[in-house]
Scaffold this active site. Structure first.
Site, PDB file in Angstrom:
ATOM      1  N   HIS A 254       0.844  -1.191   0.000  1.00  0.00           N
ATOM      2  CA  HIS A 254       0.000   0.000   0.000  1.00  0.00           C
ATOM      3  C   HIS A 254       0.876   1.236   0.000  1.00  0.00           C
ATOM      4  CE1 HIS A 254      -3.149   2.832   1.057  1.00  0.00           C
ATOM      5  NE2 HIS A 254      -3.988   1.915   0.619  1.00  0.00           N
TER       6      HIS A 254
ATOM      7  N   ASP B  49      -8.123  -4.747  -0.235  1.00  0.00           N
ATOM      8  CA  ASP B  49      -8.664  -5.335  -1.454  1.00  0.00           C
ATOM      9  C   ASP B  49      -8.382  -6.824  -1.568  1.00  0.00           C
ATOM     10  OD1 ASP B  49      -9.956  -3.175  -2.406  1.00  0.00           O
ATOM     11  OD2 ASP B  49      -8.197  -2.338  -3.381  1.00  0.00           O
TER      12      ASP B  49
HETATM   13  N1  CMC Z   1       4.138  -7.483  -5.197  1.00  0.00           N
HETATM   14  C1  CMC Z   1       5.473  -7.555  -5.290  1.00  0.00           C
HETATM   15  N2  CMC Z   1       6.318  -6.536  -5.000  1.00  0.00           N
HETATM   16  C2  CMC Z   1       5.755  -5.383  -4.603  1.00  0.00           C
HETATM   17  C3  CMC Z   1       4.350  -5.225  -4.490  1.00  0.00           C
HETATM   18  C4  CMC Z   1       3.543  -6.329  -4.798  1.00  0.00           C
HETATM   19  N3  CMC Z   1       2.215  -6.237  -4.688  1.00  0.00           N
HETATM   20  N4  CMC Z   1       4.079  -3.961  -4.078  1.00  0.00           N
HETATM   21  C5  CMC Z   1       5.256  -3.347  -3.943  1.00  0.00           C
HETATM   22  N5  CMC Z   1       6.272  -4.197  -4.247  1.00  0.00           N
HETATM   23  C6  CMC Z   1       7.724  -3.916  -4.153  1.00  0.00           C
HETATM   24  C7  CMC Z   1       8.201  -3.022  -5.286  1.00  0.00           C
HETATM   25  O1  CMC Z   1       8.632  -3.798  -6.382  1.00  0.00           O
HETATM   26  C8  CMC Z   1       9.306  -2.275  -4.606  1.00  0.00           C
HETATM   27  O2  CMC Z   1      10.415  -3.131  -4.514  1.00  0.00           O
HETATM   28  P1  CMC Z   1      11.940  -2.538  -4.589  1.00  0.00           P
HETATM   29  O3  CMC Z   1      12.061  -1.635  -3.396  1.00  0.00           O
HETATM   30  O4  CMC Z   1      12.815  -3.730  -4.545  1.00  0.00           O
HETATM   31  O5  CMC Z   1      12.003  -1.791  -5.892  1.00  0.00           O
HETATM   32  C9  CMC Z   1       8.806  -2.047  -3.182  1.00  0.00           C
HETATM   33  O6  CMC Z   1       7.928  -3.150  -2.949  1.00  0.00           O
HETATM   34  C10 CMC Z   1       8.047  -0.722  -2.983  1.00  0.00           C
HETATM   35  O7  CMC Z   1       7.008  -0.655  -3.954  1.00  0.00           O
HETATM   36  P2  CMC Z   1       6.463   0.684  -4.644  1.00  0.00           P
HETATM   37  O8  CMC Z   1       5.833   0.349  -5.956  1.00  0.00           O
HETATM   38  O9  CMC Z   1       7.544   1.720  -4.642  1.00  0.00           O
HETATM   39  O10 CMC Z   1       5.358   1.148  -3.621  1.00  0.00           O
HETATM   40  P3  CMC Z   1       4.251   2.199  -3.925  1.00  0.00           P
HETATM   41  O11 CMC Z   1       3.924   2.819  -2.620  1.00  0.00           O
HETATM   42  O12 CMC Z   1       4.602   3.103  -5.047  1.00  0.00           O
HETATM   43  O13 CMC Z   1       3.021   1.299  -4.464  1.00  0.00           O
HETATM   44  C11 CMC Z   1       1.088  -0.068  -4.532  1.00  0.00           C
HETATM   45  C12 CMC Z   1       1.961   0.881  -3.699  1.00  0.00           C
HETATM   46  C13 CMC Z   1      -0.218  -0.337  -3.814  1.00  0.00           C
HETATM   47  C14 CMC Z   1       0.759   0.595  -5.911  1.00  0.00           C
HETATM   48  C15 CMC Z   1       1.877  -1.380  -4.769  1.00  0.00           C
HETATM   49  O14 CMC Z   1       2.184  -1.978  -3.520  1.00  0.00           O
HETATM   50  C16 CMC Z   1       1.136  -2.372  -5.663  1.00  0.00           C
HETATM   51  O15 CMC Z   1       1.255  -2.284  -6.889  1.00  0.00           O
HETATM   52  N6  CMC Z   1       0.356  -3.323  -5.048  1.00  0.00           N
HETATM   53  C17 CMC Z   1      -0.474  -4.227  -5.808  1.00  0.00           C
HETATM   54  C18 CMC Z   1      -1.751  -3.508  -6.230  1.00  0.00           C
HETATM   55  C19 CMC Z   1      -2.717  -3.340  -5.083  1.00  0.00           C
HETATM   56  O16 CMC Z   1      -2.991  -4.284  -4.340  1.00  0.00           O
HETATM   57  N7  CMC Z   1      -3.284  -2.129  -4.993  1.00  0.00           N
HETATM   58  C20 CMC Z   1      -4.349  -1.845  -3.994  1.00  0.00           C
HETATM   59  C21 CMC Z   1      -3.973  -0.819  -3.020  1.00  0.00           C
HETATM   60  S1  CMC Z   1      -5.144  -0.775  -1.658  1.00  0.00           S
HETATM   61  C22 CMC Z   1      -6.578  -0.119  -2.334  1.00  0.00           C
HETATM   62  C23 CMC Z   1      -6.561   1.340  -2.486  1.00  0.00           C
HETATM   63  O17 CMC Z   1      -6.481   2.045  -1.461  1.00  0.00           O
HETATM   64  O18 CMC Z   1      -6.675   1.783  -3.627  1.00  0.00           O
END
Ligand code: CMC
Length: 427
Positions: free
Chosen positions: A306, A363
């Site tokens: 998240h 989710d």
């Molecule tokens: N699976 C595998 N690796 C992940 C995931 C995941 N679901 N989420 C983050 N990471 C890794 C990412 O690759 C990164 O690794 P590294 O530091 O080695 O590069 C690290 O964790 C940080 O990730 P980020 O993308 O910089 O984090 P963010 O804050 O930009 O993204 C997120 C948050 C929710 C978009 C992301 O965690 C994601 O894509 N999750 C899956 C989609 C999801 O479940 N979204 C629903 C969010 S809750 C509902 C809402 O409020 O909308």
């Protein structure tokens, strides 16, 4: 604690006030940055940028805290119903019995949608994604309510809010019924708000509607948990569109589009699709854990991680319990749900996920409950929108009442410098 922050650049010092929120959050007010220094800040994804001051929702991602108007989400999910929470979010206080009854009564009065709207719905193919249909129908409502709400009139604001709280569930239900090939239904005024939504969605034309307490309670809880989440992508969209003084319905329609994406509300659909794909591929969760960790593989474990919760999502805790109860009460055994459990258990112990603080989010579990309740997978995000409606309204109302300026970020231009035009025959 100093009241100012100093920025030093190229031998010059610039002072900016430090703002403190009621939960002691600190922010540097850079309102005068460009005027004083000629510079702007750069923050793609707005990870460090506060777009507004807001009194609606408090969220502490590190500590896993979520509160609406000061009330803990855990307490609201247990003790309040969705309509009370909607009132609380929008108007700032829990309603007394009289106010709540009036709110519900006023909603009932407005809970029809112009018959002409059915023609618009008819224009969509059955294969259309329900989020696209819902966003379009919400936008189309403007044509039937063309007068822009007078935000300086409390009464006009109240009735605009009541109108959309009343009509939106009808649109949600119609979106589903169109998809399922069922005749459109207007619901029943004698039912509770959520119960009526359930009836409008699922009542078969040849069968009496029978209320299922477990289902209604689970649905109510899910809607409460989704009702607001401060300045997330769709809410910021609603505030941004509304900041141009576009109307409430237009702002909401834009919010629905923002919610649709798989990195935001669309994640609940993506979770179920992922679980089904794992099942179809033999149910090997470890294979998919490895894919999620492989930096050369774009696959992400949907429903994990998240943007702001770097601790357990407090909504996920509540909803996990609700999911266990609903599955138990309804006696559901489903291989896809077994895969979900395995995946969550494995991720909670895997160093990759632990180190990055990637926990199951709301989710992950909401999709599981929606599936158990018999809601089609591509309707999941529509259910999220239904829950988020009061939050969007509250944020839009706050933004207009605070008379916030139009949202207009700046950029750092990295394109070509001025160059002479080259005529077509010389390119
Ligand atoms: N699976 C595998 N690796 C992940 C995931 C995941 N679901 N989420 C983050 N990471 C890794 C990412 O690759 C990164 O690794 P590294 O530091 O080695 O590069 C690290 O964790 C940080 O990730 P980020 O993308 O910089 O984090 P963010 O804050 O930009 O993204 C997120 C948050 C929710 C978009 C992301 O965690 C994601 O894509 N999750 C899956 C989609 C999801 O479940 N979204 C629903 C969010 S809750 C509902 C809402 O409020 O909308």
């Amino acid at each position: 604690m100093p009241d100012n922050a100093t920025l030093e650049y190229n031998g010059q010092k610039f002072e900016f006030p430090v703002i403190k929120g009621t939960e002691n959050e600190l922010a540097i007010d850079i309102n005068t940055l460009r005027a004083k220094s000629g510079m702007i800040t750069l923050d793609p994804g707005y990870k460090n940028t506060g777009s507004c001051e807001s009194a609606i929702t408090f969220l502490d991602g590190e500590k896993g805290i979520l509160r609406y108007r000061g009330y803990a989400i855990e307490e609201l999910a247990e003790k309040a119903d969705f309509l009370e929470v909607a009132y609380l979010l929008i108007f700032g206080e829990l309603p007394d019995k009289e106010r709540l009854e009036k709110f519900h009564h006023d909603i009932k009065v407005e809970s029809t949608v112009d018959e002409e709207m059915k023609k618009i719905l008819d224009g969509f193919p059955k294969s259309a994604h329900p989020m696209g249909v819902l966003s379009s129908l919400t936008s189309a409502l403007i044509a039937f309510n063309p007068v822009s709400v007078n935000v300086s009139s409390e009464k006009a604001m109240y009735y605009a809010i009541v109108r959309i709280m009343a009509k939106f569930p009808v649109l949600v239900a119609w979106t589903l019924r169109k998809k399922m090939g069922l005749p459109l239904d207007y619901g029943d005024d004698s039912l509770g708000y959520v119960e009526n939504i359930h009836k409008m969605m699922f009542k078969k034309p040849n069968k009496e509607y029978v209320k299922n307490k477990i289902v209604i309670e689970a649905l109510d809880k899910l809607l409460i948990l989704h009702a607001d989440h401060e300045q997330n992508c769709s809410t910021s969209t609603v505030r941004m569109v509304g900041s141009s003084h576009a109307g409430l319905f237009a702002s909401l329609s834009a919010g629905i589009s923002a919610l649709w994406g798989p990195l935001h509300g669309g994640a609940n659909q993506a979770v179920l699709e992922m679980l089904e794909a794992i099942e179809a591929d033999g149910g090997d969760t470890q294979k998919y854990m490895a894919k999620a960790k492989d930096k050369n593989d774009p696959f992400r474990l949907m429903g994990f991680g998240h943007r702001v919760y770097k601790n357990f999502d407090p909504r996920a805790k509540i909803i996990k319990k609700a999911a266990d109860e609903v599955l138990g009460d309804l006696g559901i055994e489903d291989p896809v749900l077994e895969i979900a459990k395995d995946l969550a258990n494995e991720a909670l112990e895997d160093p990759y996920f632990v180190e990055r603080k990637l926990y199951p989010n709301v989710d992950f579990y909401s999709g599981i409950i929606y599936r158990a309740l018999g809601i089609p997978t591509d309707m999941f995000t529509v259910m999220f929108a239904l829950g988020r409606l009061p939050g969007w309204i509250a944020q839009w109302r706050e933004m207009r009442l605070r008379n916030e300026p139009i949202g207009r970020p700046r950029q750092v231009y990295i394109g070509e410098n001025l160059r002479p035009f080259v005529p077509l025959d010389r390119r």
